[in-house]
Every structure is written in C-alpha cells, then in structure tokens.
Design a protein around this motif. Sequence first.
Motif, PDB file in Angstrom:
ATOM      1  N   TRP A 190     -48.388  64.325  14.843  1.00 54.81           N
ATOM      2  CA  TRP A 190     -48.304  63.740  13.934  1.00 54.81           C
ATOM      3  C   TRP A 190     -48.694  62.338  12.362  1.00 54.81           C
ATOM      4  CZ3 TRP A 190     -45.595  60.643  18.897  1.00 54.81           C
ATOM      5  CH2 TRP A 190     -45.090  61.206  19.676  1.00 54.81           C
ATOM      6  N   ARG A 191     -48.396  62.717  11.683  1.00 53.39           N
ATOM      7  CA  ARG A 191     -48.883  62.614  10.586  1.00 53.39           C
ATOM      8  C   ARG A 191     -47.994  61.167  10.218  1.00 53.39           C
ATOM      9  NH1 ARG A 191     -51.933  66.662   6.742  1.00 53.39           N
ATOM     10  NH2 ARG A 191     -49.525  67.170   6.245  1.00 53.39           N
ATOM     11  N   VAL A 192     -49.288  59.937   9.293  1.00 53.03           N
ATOM     12  CA  VAL A 192     -48.957  58.979   9.010  1.00 53.03           C
ATOM     13  C   VAL A 192     -50.206  58.851   7.934  1.00 53.03           C
ATOM     14  CG1 VAL A 192     -48.824  56.289   8.618  1.00 53.03           C
ATOM     15  CG2 VAL A 192     -48.668  57.843  10.985  1.00 53.03           C
ATOM     16  N   GLU A 193     -49.220  58.989   6.264  1.00 53.75           N
ATOM     17  CA  GLU A 193     -49.038  59.476   5.245  1.00 53.75           C
ATOM     18  C   GLU A 193     -50.226  58.836   5.090  1.00 53.75           C
ATOM     19  OE1 GLU A 193     -49.280  62.513   3.493  1.00 53.75           O
ATOM     20  OE2 GLU A 193     -48.112  63.867   4.957  1.00 53.75           O
ATOM     21  N   PRO A 194     -50.774  58.582   3.753  1.00 51.59           N
ATOM     22  CA  PRO A 194     -51.970  57.428   3.267  1.00 51.59           C
ATOM     23  C   PRO A 194     -51.086  56.931   2.435  1.00 51.59           C
ATOM     24  CG  PRO A 194     -52.617  59.264   2.424  1.00 51.59           C
ATOM     25  CD  PRO A 194     -51.546  60.582   3.305  1.00 51.59           C
ATOM     26  N   GLU A 195     -49.877  57.367   1.621  1.00 53.62           N
ATOM     27  CA  GLU A 195     -49.417  56.563   0.614  1.00 53.62           C
ATOM     28  C   GLU A 195     -48.543  55.933   1.263  1.00 53.62           C
ATOM     29  OE1 GLU A 195     -48.973  59.736   0.463  1.00 53.62           O
ATOM     30  OE2 GLU A 195     -50.644  60.220  -1.028  1.00 53.62           O
ATOM     31  N   PHE A 196     -48.002  55.973   2.990  1.00 62.58           N
ATOM     32  CA  PHE A 196     -47.109  55.246   3.705  1.00 62.58           C
ATOM     33  C   PHE A 196     -48.189  54.281   3.676  1.00 62.58           C
ATOM     34  CE2 PHE A 196     -45.632  54.054   7.486  1.00 62.58           C
ATOM     35  CZ  PHE A 196     -44.610  53.507   7.472  1.00 62.58           C
ATOM     36  N   LEU A 197     -48.798  54.092   4.644  1.00 60.43           N
ATOM     37  CA  LEU A 197     -49.528  53.412   4.966  1.00 60.43           C
ATOM     38  C   LEU A 197     -50.244  52.483   4.048  1.00 60.43           C
ATOM     39  CD1 LEU A 197     -52.435  55.029   7.527  1.00 60.43           C
ATOM     40  CD2 LEU A 197     -50.830  53.425   8.076  1.00 60.43           C
ATOM     41  N   ALA A 198     -50.857  53.076   2.629  1.00 62.10           N
ATOM     42  CA  ALA A 198     -50.961  51.947   1.832  1.00 62.10           C
ATOM     43  C   ALA A 198     -49.884  50.564   1.248  1.00 62.10           C
ATOM     44  CB  ALA A 198     -50.857  52.559   0.510  1.00 62.10           C
ATOM     45  N   LEU A 199     -48.715  50.938   1.386  1.00 61.30           N
ATOM     46  CA  LEU A 199     -47.034  50.580   0.870  1.00 61.30           C
ATOM     47  C   LEU A 199     -46.994  49.727   1.970  1.00 61.30           C
ATOM     48  CD1 LEU A 199     -44.878  50.287  -1.166  1.00 61.30           C
ATOM     49  CD2 LEU A 199     -43.829  52.023  -0.121  1.00 61.30           C
ATOM     50  N   PHE A 200     -47.057  50.439   3.165  1.00 54.52           N
ATOM     51  CA  PHE A 200     -46.841  48.922   4.685  1.00 54.52           C
ATOM     52  C   PHE A 200     -47.564  48.696   4.479  1.00 54.52           C
ATOM     53  CE2 PHE A 200     -47.591  49.595   9.042  1.00 54.52           C
ATOM     54  CZ  PHE A 200     -47.151  48.564   9.618  1.00 54.52           C
ATOM     55  N   LEU A 201     -48.599  49.184   4.921  1.00 57.20           N
ATOM     56  CA  LEU A 201     -49.905  47.864   4.414  1.00 57.20           C
ATOM     57  C   LEU A 201     -49.568  46.666   3.712  1.00 57.20           C
ATOM     58  CD1 LEU A 201     -52.858  49.660   6.190  1.00 57.20           C
ATOM     59  CD2 LEU A 201     -51.564  47.888   7.292  1.00 57.20           C
ATOM     60  N   ALA A 202     -49.915  47.028   2.507  1.00 55.84           N
ATOM     61  CA  ALA A 202     -49.703  46.119   1.304  1.00 55.84           C
ATOM     62  C   ALA A 202     -48.510  45.012   1.666  1.00 55.84           C
ATOM     63  CB  ALA A 202     -50.387  47.063   0.281  1.00 55.84           C
ATOM     64  N   LEU A 203     -47.072  45.796   1.889  1.00 54.43           N
ATOM     65  CA  LEU A 203     -45.912  44.951   1.674  1.00 54.43           C
ATOM     66  C   LEU A 203     -46.406  43.831   2.692  1.00 54.43           C
ATOM     67  CD1 LEU A 203     -43.612  47.512  -0.138  1.00 54.43           C
ATOM     68  CD2 LEU A 203     -44.777  45.143  -1.104  1.00 54.43           C
ATOM     69  N   SER A 204     -46.772  44.271   3.862  1.00 50.24           N
ATOM     70  CA  SER A 204     -46.112  43.644   4.952  1.00 50.24           C
ATOM     71  C   SER A 204     -47.553  42.340   4.914  1.00 50.24           C
ATOM     72  CB  SER A 204     -46.624  44.337   6.034  1.00 50.24           C
ATOM     73  OG  SER A 204     -46.339  45.577   6.855  1.00 50.24           O
ATOM     74  N   PHE A 205     -48.704  42.606   5.217  1.00 48.99           N
ATOM     75  CA  PHE A 205     -49.665  41.775   4.693  1.00 48.99           C
ATOM     76  C   PHE A 205     -49.458  40.938   3.212  1.00 48.99           C
ATOM     77  CE2 PHE A 205     -52.420  44.581   6.818  1.00 48.99           C
ATOM     78  CZ  PHE A 205     -52.454  43.579   8.202  1.00 48.99           C
ATOM     79  N   TYR A 206     -48.405  41.953   1.980  1.00 51.71           N
ATOM     80  CA  TYR A 206     -48.432  40.407   0.845  1.00 51.71           C
ATOM     81  C   TYR A 206     -47.204  39.029   1.531  1.00 51.71           C
ATOM     82  CZ  TYR A 206     -46.377  39.014  -3.291  1.00 51.71           C
ATOM     83  OH  TYR A 206     -45.836  39.035  -4.466  1.00 51.71           O
ATOM     84  N   THR A 207     -46.293  40.363   1.782  1.00 53.39           N
ATOM     85  CA  THR A 207     -45.050  39.368   2.370  1.00 53.39           C
ATOM     86  C   THR A 207     -45.423  38.561   3.341  1.00 53.39           C
ATOM     87  OG1 THR A 207     -43.898  40.756   1.907  1.00 53.39           O
ATOM     88  CG2 THR A 207     -42.581  39.622   2.549  1.00 53.39           C
ATOM     89  N   ALA A 208     -46.521  38.784   4.430  1.00 56.26           N
ATOM     90  CA  ALA A 208     -47.105  37.812   5.267  1.00 56.26           C
ATOM     91  C   ALA A 208     -47.260  36.463   4.699  1.00 56.26           C
ATOM     92  CB  ALA A 208     -48.140  38.740   6.550  1.00 56.26           C
ATOM     93  N   SER A 209     -47.938  36.312   3.883  1.00 59.19           N
ATOM     94  CA  SER A 209     -48.792  35.251   3.126  1.00 59.19           C
ATOM     95  C   SER A 209     -47.358  34.286   2.759  1.00 59.19           C
ATOM     96  CB  SER A 209     -49.534  35.380   2.080  1.00 59.19           C
ATOM     97  OG  SER A 209     -48.783  35.583   0.466  1.00 59.19           O
ATOM     98  N   PHE A 210     -46.200  34.974   2.636  1.00 56.81           N
ATOM     99  CA  PHE A 210     -45.003  33.840   2.179  1.00 56.81           C
ATOM    100  C   PHE A 210     -44.441  33.923   2.966  1.00 56.81           C
ATOM    101  CE2 PHE A 210     -45.737  36.626  -1.579  1.00 56.81           C
ATOM    102  CZ  PHE A 210     -45.334  35.401  -2.760  1.00 56.81           C
ATOM    103  N   VAL A 211     -44.023  34.536   4.278  1.00 54.72           N
ATOM    104  CA  VAL A 211     -43.880  34.095   5.700  1.00 54.72           C
ATOM    105  C   VAL A 211     -44.287  33.146   6.191  1.00 54.72           C
ATOM    106  CG1 VAL A 211     -42.878  34.824   8.115  1.00 54.72           C
ATOM    107  CG2 VAL A 211     -42.774  36.333   5.501  1.00 54.72           C
ATOM    108  N   ALA A 212     -45.782  33.154   6.444  1.00 55.61           N
ATOM    109  CA  ALA A 212     -46.312  31.549   6.953  1.00 55.61           C
ATOM    110  C   ALA A 212     -45.623  30.715   6.352  1.00 55.61           C
ATOM    111  CB  ALA A 212     -47.727  32.194   6.472  1.00 55.61           C
ATOM    112  N   GLU A 213     -45.592  30.687   5.150  1.00 51.95           N
ATOM    113  CA  GLU A 213     -45.631  29.642   4.234  1.00 51.95           C
ATOM    114  C   GLU A 213     -43.733  28.782   4.245  1.00 51.95           C
ATOM    115  OE1 GLU A 213     -48.604  27.771   3.579  1.00 51.95           O
ATOM    116  OE2 GLU A 213     -47.477  26.866   1.581  1.00 51.95           O
ATOM    117  N   ILE A 214     -43.075  29.736   4.696  1.00 55.50           N
ATOM    118  CA  ILE A 214     -41.787  29.164   4.896  1.00 55.50           C
ATOM    119  C   ILE A 214     -42.414  28.840   6.810  1.00 55.50           C
ATOM    120  CG2 ILE A 214     -39.271  30.024   5.175  1.00 55.50           C
ATOM    121  CD1 ILE A 214     -39.823  32.560   3.359  1.00 55.50           C
ATOM    122  N   VAL A 215     -42.815  29.705   7.254  1.00 53.84           N
ATOM    123  CA  VAL A 215     -42.485  29.431   8.361  1.00 53.84           C
ATOM    124  C   VAL A 215     -43.779  28.127   9.099  1.00 53.84           C
ATOM    125  CG1 VAL A 215     -43.908  29.787  11.016  1.00 53.84           C
ATOM    126  CG2 VAL A 215     -42.836  31.261   9.830  1.00 53.84           C
TER     127      VAL A 215
END
Lengths: 379, 339, 498
Positions: A242-267
């Motif tokens: 199975w291969r996870v493409e770097p494009e997916f990884l970049a988008l997935f990791l970046a969006l998750s960590f970016y959004t997590a900072s807002f989620v943290a504030e909400i929590v």
Amino acid sequence: MRDPKIRGLIIQIVLIIAILAFASWLINNTVRNLADANIAAGFGFLSSRAGFDIGQLPIEYSSNSSYGRALLVGFTNTVIVAAAGIMLATIVGFIIGISRLSHNYLVRGLSTIYVEVFRNVPPLLVILFWYFGVLSVLPGPREALELPFSSFLSNRGLQTPAAIFDPVAWLTLIAFVGGIAGSIWLARANKQRLLQTGELRPTLWPAIGMIVGLPLVVFVLSGFPVSFQVPEATRFNLVGGWRVEPEFLALFLALSFYTASFVAEIVRAGILSVSKGQTEAASALGLPRGKSLRLVIVPQAFRVIIPPLTSQYLNLTKNTSLGLAVGYPELVAIGNTVLNQTGQSVEVVAIWMVVYLGLSVSVAGFMNWFNARMALVER
Amino acid sequence: MNSSIKALLGTAAVALVAVPASAATLDDVRDAGQLRCGVNTGLPGFASQNDQGEWQGLDVDYCKAIAAAIFEGDDSKVEYTPLSAVQRLPALQNSEIDVLARNTTWTMTRDTTLGLNFVGVNYYDGQGFMVREDLNVTSALQLSGATVCVQSGTTTELNLTDYFRANNMEYNPVVIESQSDVNAAYEQGRCDVLTTDASGLYATRLELANPDEHVILPEVISKEPLGPVVRQGDEQWFSIVKWVHFGLLNAEELGVTQDNVEEMMDSDNPSIRRLLGVDGTFGEDIGLENDWMVNVIEAVGNYGEIFERNVGPDTPLNIQRGMNALWTNGGLHYAPPIR
Amino acid sequence: MEEHVSAYVAREQKKPLPPPPTEAGALAVLRKNLFATPLDSIVTILLGLFSVWAAWRIFDWSVLSAVFTGSSREACLAGDGAPVGACWAFVRAKFGLFTYGLYPVDERWRVDLTMLLLVAFTLPFAIPRVPFKGLNLFLLVGAFPLIALVLLTGGQFRIGGGWVAFMFILAAFVSTMLAAGNLNAPPGWLRVATWLAAIAVLVLIVSNILPSGQFRLLVFSFTTLSLVAFLLAVASIAVSAFASVSSSGKHASVLMHVLLPPLYVAALLVLLAGDLGLQPVPTSRWGGLLVTLVVALTGIAASLPLGILLALGRRSHLPAIRLLSVVFIEFWRGVPLITVLFMSAFMIPLLLPSGVSFNQLLRALLGVALFSAAYMAEVVRGGLQAVPKGQYEGAQALGLGYWQMMRLVVMPQAIKLVIPGIVNTFIGLFKDTSLVYIIGLADLLGAVRRGFSDPNWITPTTPASGLVFAGFVFWLFCFGMSRYSIFMERRLETGHKN
C-alpha cells in the motif's frame, strides 16, 4: 412615505427589482460573452472522455472514463482527506486542549506554544512546509528509510506491506463485528444495572477483550489467513504494498495539525465554561481527576464545544481545496484540469459551489442533530 | 429618503460598469496606446524577465513585432501579462489580452469550440521526456512503472496518457498546476520523469542545479505546433497578427534583416518592394501604415534573427533550426506571398 | 431499595491523608507544578527531555549550522558531508523580492514611504492615550488609501467621464445629506438638490446604454450624456451649498462641511488622473509583502462596513432583505476561498460586458472582500443578538429612528462585545491572503515559492528556510493582532458583562 409599513414594502420592492436587474444584466452579459467566444454552455461535456490520468484513485477510473467520473474521483479524494483530517484533528485537539489546563507547567507551556504557533500561520504555508520542506527532502525510493514492518518512507510517500486476505478471513471479520455488538450490549446492560442498583461493573476491559481478543483468537484458529505483499524496489519506484502519496500526507498532516490548534482552544473554552462548582463537587465525591473529566466535565463541556467545533470541521473540509497547491487530486484540482481542458469555466465553478455548499449543509445538519441529542434535557 | 438614495446609487453603480463595447480590437489597442500581450510566466528563450524586469524571448518578440506594426515602429508599447497554462485561454476569451503569444499548441478544439483563432505556427515543437542520467534509461519505452511529473491542463497531460496507454505501460502521474512547481518537484526527486514540449525541456534543463545530470530522451511523442492566438470575431485583427507572422517569415526568405532593411527599400526585387510597402497599399488595406513591415523588421528583425537571438545555437538553449527552418532549407516554415 | 443503596455507602472510616509536604518555597512550587504525582513526574521528565532535544535541534538548525552569508546555492551546500541547517543567505538575497516583488528598484522608496505612513497613522490610533482621534481617523481612513493608491500605482489613470460623473453624483448625495443635517436649511432647496442628483443618476444610466458623441475634457473622455450627468451633479452640489449658506449665520464652517465631499472627490480625481512625476508601476509588478498587505488591508477595510450592513440585513424586519442577506452570507460561508478566487479570476470577466476588463489584483480584492464580509456579518450578528432587548426599546422610546438607534445605541455595545471575533476574522483574512498566489499573484508566500525554484538557490534546505521565514512574518502579524485584541478587550471591559 411616512408609514413605515409602506416604506418597508417600497424599499423591498426597489431592492428586489434592482437585484433582479443586476442578475439579468450579468446573465445577459455571460450569455453574450459565451456566444461571442463560441463556447457551448451546458453540462454535456461531463459525459465526454476525459483523456487524462489521476494519481490517486479511490474508485475505478482510467483515461477513458468521463469528465464526470474524474470529478467524482476528485470528490471522493476530498471526502477521504477531510474525514481523515477531522479524526486526527479532533484527537490532537482534545489532547492539546486538555493539556492547556494541566497543572503541570511543562505540559501547559508546550501546548500553549503549539496553539500559538499553528493558529497564527496560514494553512497553505503549513501544507507547503510539509510538502516541500519535509517530505520532499526525504531520500529517493532506492535509498528509502526503512521503518518497522517492512515499511518504507521516501520522497514518493509511505509504502507499507499490503495484506492479502484468504477467503476464510471473513470469519475474523464476523468475530470482530460480533465483538463490537457484544460490547455495545454489555455497555447497555452495565448502564442499566448502574441505574438500577448503583453497582459499577467493569465495561472497558471486557469490551477490549471482545473487540480485539475474539477476532484474534478466531484469526489464529483459522490458521493466519493472510499474506503480506512487501514493497520492493524496482528501477524507478517501490512497487507493491500500500502506498500513501506524499501529496496526501502533506495535506492530511498539515490540515490536521493546523485545525487541531483551533479545536484545542474550543475544548479549553468549553471546559472552562463548566462552572468550578462542578469540578469541586466531583472531587468532593471522591472522583479522581481523570474520571471527573470523563464523567462530569466533558459531557457538560460538549454542549458548548459542539457548535464551534462544527464550523472548524467545515473549515477543514473547505481547506482541503488547498490540495491544489501540492497536486493532491481533490475536487478543485481535478475541476481545474477539467476547466482547462474543456474551457467550461462557468459549469465547473458551479459544480464546485454546489458540492461544497452541499457538504457544508450536510455536515452542519449532522452536527445540529448531534447537538440536539447532546442538549441539556431539563426535567 | 435615505434608503431610496441608496437604491438609486446601487443602480448607478450597476449602470456605470456598462461601458459600451467596441468590436474592433485594432481601435481599442490604438485608443489604449498599448498592446496587451499574454505571455508565459517564465520560460527561458520564449518569454522570461531579465534582472531588470524586461521581457525577452521568441514569443515576446512577436508581441513587440505586432506593437511595432501598429505603433509605427514603437515596440515598447506592450503590456505583458504573464499567464499560467490554466489562465491563458480564459484571459484571451475574456478580452483581458489582445493577443496570446505563449507557446500554445494549436488544436482543433481550441481553434473551433473555444472561440479562438490560431494565426499560424511560430515554433514547431513536440513533446519529449527528461530523466536523470543515473537511471540509465535510453528510450521512453523503458519508462514503464515510472513516476511522471506533468503540468495540469495542458495537451502534454493528454499526450502523456495516450502514449503510455498506446504502449501498454503503467505510470504514476504527479499533476501540478504551475510549470515552475513541476520543475521543482522533478528536481527534488518527487518523480523520475519530466515531460513537456521539447523546447521547454531544454529550457528547464538549463534551470536545473546540475544540467549535466539529466538527459532528454530521443522520442518525440506528439506534434506541438505553437503559435500566437487571437479571439474569433474580429477578422481585421486576425489578419494583422497573421500577416505580421507571415511578414517575418517572408522577410527571412527574402533576406531582409534588421541591418539591411533601409537599403532593401531601394531593392528592385518586386517581392521585397511589396513586403516593405514601397509598392502597393498592403499595409493600409489591413488598417496599418504601408511601411508596417519596415517598422517590424527594424524593431525585431526577421524570423530567423528572432530565432537565433532567443533560442538558436548561440544561446544557452542551443536549439537547432531543424523543423523550424524555412521550407527552402528543408524546414516547415512556409509563408504565403504578399501580393 | 435498602440493600441497593449500600453500594454508595462507605463501610468504614477512610484513612486520613498523610500531612502535606511543605507548601511554600520554590521547591514546593516545583513539586506541585511538575512532580505532583508519579505519573506527572514521568510526563514531566519525558516532555522535558523532548523539549530540550527539540529546542536544541531548532537552535542548531536555525543558528549554529545555518548559513547567513553567500551569493548562491554553493554557500548552502554541505561541503564535507556535514548537514547544513537553514539557508538564511537565500532569504537575505531574496529579501527585496519578498518585500516588494518586482517593483522597480528605483521606485521602492514609494513602498517604504507608504508603509511608513501606514505605521505613522495606525500607531497613534491604536494607542488609546494619544489625542486627536478624529483627525487621526480621517487621515487613516480618508487620506491614507488615496495617498497609498497614488504612491503605489504612480497615478496617471485613464478615468472615463462616466466615472467622473459617478464620483460627483456620490459627492452630491453626501453634500445634500450634510446640508440636511442643518435644521435651518430650507427643505425646498434640498429637495431640488436631491432631485438634481437623482436625475443625474438616470442620465448616467442612459449614457451607458445610448451611444452619444465623445470628446475630451482635460484628461477625461466624456460622452455628451455623461457630461450632462456631471453638470447636473455639480448643480446639485451648488444648490446644497446655497441652501446651507442662505439659512445659517455661521457661513464659513457650514459651507466647509457641505463642500468637503466634492472637494475630496476633485482632489481624488486630480491625484489619480494627473501627472505627479511618479513613474506608473503596473500592479503586475507588485509582489511579496506589499501584495499581502494590500490585499489584507483592503479586505479588512471593505469587510467591516459590508459585514455590518449584512448583519443588520439579516436581523431586519423586512423579509426580502433578511432572506437576501441570509442567502448571501451562507453562500460565501459555505464555499472555500479558493473557489471564490477562481470565480473572480475566470467568471468576473464573463459576467461583465466584453471589453470591460478588471485588473487581476482588483478581482482578487473583490473576492476576498465579499468572502470576509460574510464572516464578519456573522460575528457582528452575534454582537447584535447579545445586546439586551431593553436597549432597543429604550432607544425607540427616545424617538430615535432606525439608523440613529443602531449608530448611537446598539452598534457601540454590539461591536464592543465582538471585538475578539472581529480581530479573529481579520487574522483569518490575513492568513487567507496567502491563497491569492494560486490565481497567479505573487504575495509573500508566492514570492517565497518562486524564490525557491530559482536554479541559483536550489538546495535541500532552501524551501524550509524560505517557508519558515514567511511563516515567521505571518505569525508576527497575526500574533500581534491577537495580543492587541486581548489588550483592547480588557480596556473596554466596563464590568457590564453577565
């Protein structure tokens, strides 16, 4: 003119006429421009042959498929990265948000730094950083970093062995489903009992046993009905697995960590909104901190958390459109290609708008339903 | 009163944008005092900016030639609009530019249903592949299984698909929107193969950190006739751009150069006399001055000079004339006569 | 029930807790905050090790093994196999590009001057103690955009007569309103002025539909009808001025007020169309931080008033206005900014009559402004909803009209409540400006990206260095704004909350 009702009516009529005039003027211009430029309007192009290939295919597609199919692939990719991102962002966000209220200096300090850093940089920059700054500088496929379990990390992405299941593996699947069903039943029964008698019976460990242990036993008994296809290096790439493409990884990791900072504030805000008396009452009852969080604070905080959390999920979903910048084939990127191959800009933009509005409305609808379930039931 | 004023203002704002449109591009260009020319965002040899921010390249010289023909020899009256592959056709369709000189492939769809007209071919090109030398690939037919970087929304992307399909080979596309990002991805090793027009490959290789480590494979998998494009619906403008192009080719064929154009005015050769407007009213017939080609050649030279100056063997790109020679030298460039 | 309850009841006395360790002193504080429980201690130690390691790596990458000087990629390549850290030499070499884009080198003082003026006008405005807020506001909102526009573009716009007439009609309306503010002004004259302006609007509309003779007046090319519209507007202004003068004793100051709008418009036109000796710089040469700031500030300036109007529309009692506002707001909030930018890049030209073209930067600005206005509207609506109903009723009881009520009673309270939300929207807008590079504008992020595909600077660490630099600049602005909002929030806290 002096009567407010009549005045209101006149204002509205004038406004509507002005807007209709404006809209018809725009439509008129568009039709004339399209006619001048000899561009055929309409969605007929969706069924013609696309003729281009797409890098990541969650559903069947080839260059012989239609433009419509290509857009569907894009939509599926959008949903995949949005769903994965929402999950990771929620997990990381909750951890960081709770950590920000920790008594431990270090935990609190580090999570504050995390929030203040990620909240104040553009998500596009985070995506580019992952793509060009981190994933691109990994070694090439022939010198790939070897991770445990024959996985490889290279500038072509993450490659893991693929599991190929024998037909008997469905027994394991049944055991897994059975385990989940059993756990749900157990949890219900225990709760019933708790309400009736006040006796607290263990749920967690038996549930884990049923969900993990039962399939495992079945899996071993049925004789390991699985084989692994290990990636191998060829002249160009690692092939197989199975291969996870770097494009997916970049988008997935970046969006998750970016959004997590807002989620943290909400929590954090949600937890702080629960009055201190609740915490004190919980500890007066002798609940340890973990339990008081889980049983007293978080359920109450949830009511405050859910509405802003919804809009963060929507933001993440909309931000997946930034995948265009790194070539992740999501809806906007594919639409962009289609737009350019066919010249049907109005139609493609309309499709984007309809799809994203639809996604927004459905996520908002689901969260409203969830919110209604969670809402305080006053007795 | 307050709100009715607002409503009126709104209507006024609407009405105001409705500036009457005029159909004649030539008049618009003359009114504006400059030609709006769409060019590549940066492709050495065809359109790129030097350190002073001045545009140069083969396509840029075409913009200058058209401006010189219209503004009596002033080739500085050009507003260059750098356009990505995705932006270029809408920009022309929407009248944001008057002419597109941006290595654009002439295809039937673009020439017909997209409402555009190709005026001719100013560069005969074909799609090729570039790979790292250490992969030891000598033919495109060995590329099965490779990861290929390609720019989205180009004919290149479609040719690539067709080629691999026709030869029953597998590949892994990495499709990126801007050519510079495609090049960066190739350079960083995200893909094994870079594909674009051969001229673009030569230009790109120059921009890589170590040009010697990359080879361009011999296969040319497509026909890519590149040329300037105008909108449909303005025959006069179409003729002007088309005949500036043919004039440049005729000038080379007749041996009229930037240096000798003054002397050539006195030539006895009737073809040259017609080209330079000494005889006949060919310029006035398409709405220009009769000495329009003199202005053009004084500004940028003939086609051969443009080619040599921007992409020829003496430039870093080092591209041979090949297909781009005149028909008299075994190439494909063949212009109808001015008569 | 008896035996069930037993599960809740303790059967024996709980053992007393051990006496607490010392509660005072640095050691105790440390213990309490870092090593309270065994689990806490483990977490502290692990995280402590991690932070030290991470801090060291970051320090090493960005300072110790970083390259600060050099003129090409060779400087940032590892010579002897040692890993090289950040390539700050790249950032230094491209600093001009990152700040100004392709703005001509000799003209960059104009950008510097504009930024300096911005700081000079913003700082005193942001510090509550500095006096002359009114003048400051005028300088910031009225004068600065004009100065910046002329300085950055170089002026010498080709302005059609239609626009000249339009601007003067606007001025005429404002003048009439100002004149109407004077209670002694004869209403008959004012009605005449309003009608003149209204007829001018109609003539202007007709002038765009019917072709009429074209000629030039000064540097403006008028059609006959647009000239008529222009003259009507001037006449309207004259009538307003006359009306206010004829009624009042304090001629000079009243006249000043009424004539201010047309004078402002005239100054605007002169500055925009006139030749001030500045070399025109097309927006296609703007780039870097300049574009980022232009897009962000224009978006901020446009989104606040638009957002307030939309929020009022959404809470209006008129169903048509409410519906339109809701549709508008929810539409923009439901789609990603990227598609909005694509729409503005590809569809605006289609929507307009052929031959009318919009500058690419202007189109992006329009998209960003509409997009952020929708978000702003929701923030402001939150504030409006939080103002108690009694305030509305009180205002109405005083006999205030709708706009007076909103301006004098409701808005000041509502805006104060949502300052954090407004600033958050500004921050979001500022971050979103980075998307304009996708439609071909070279903002800060775009300039950095173009920088790292420069063959002269291709190294493994160039992209990370450039992106970290860009990230730091964005972070500084956003973090600064969020701190300022917290400061303002505390300052405006009047104790009325809850």
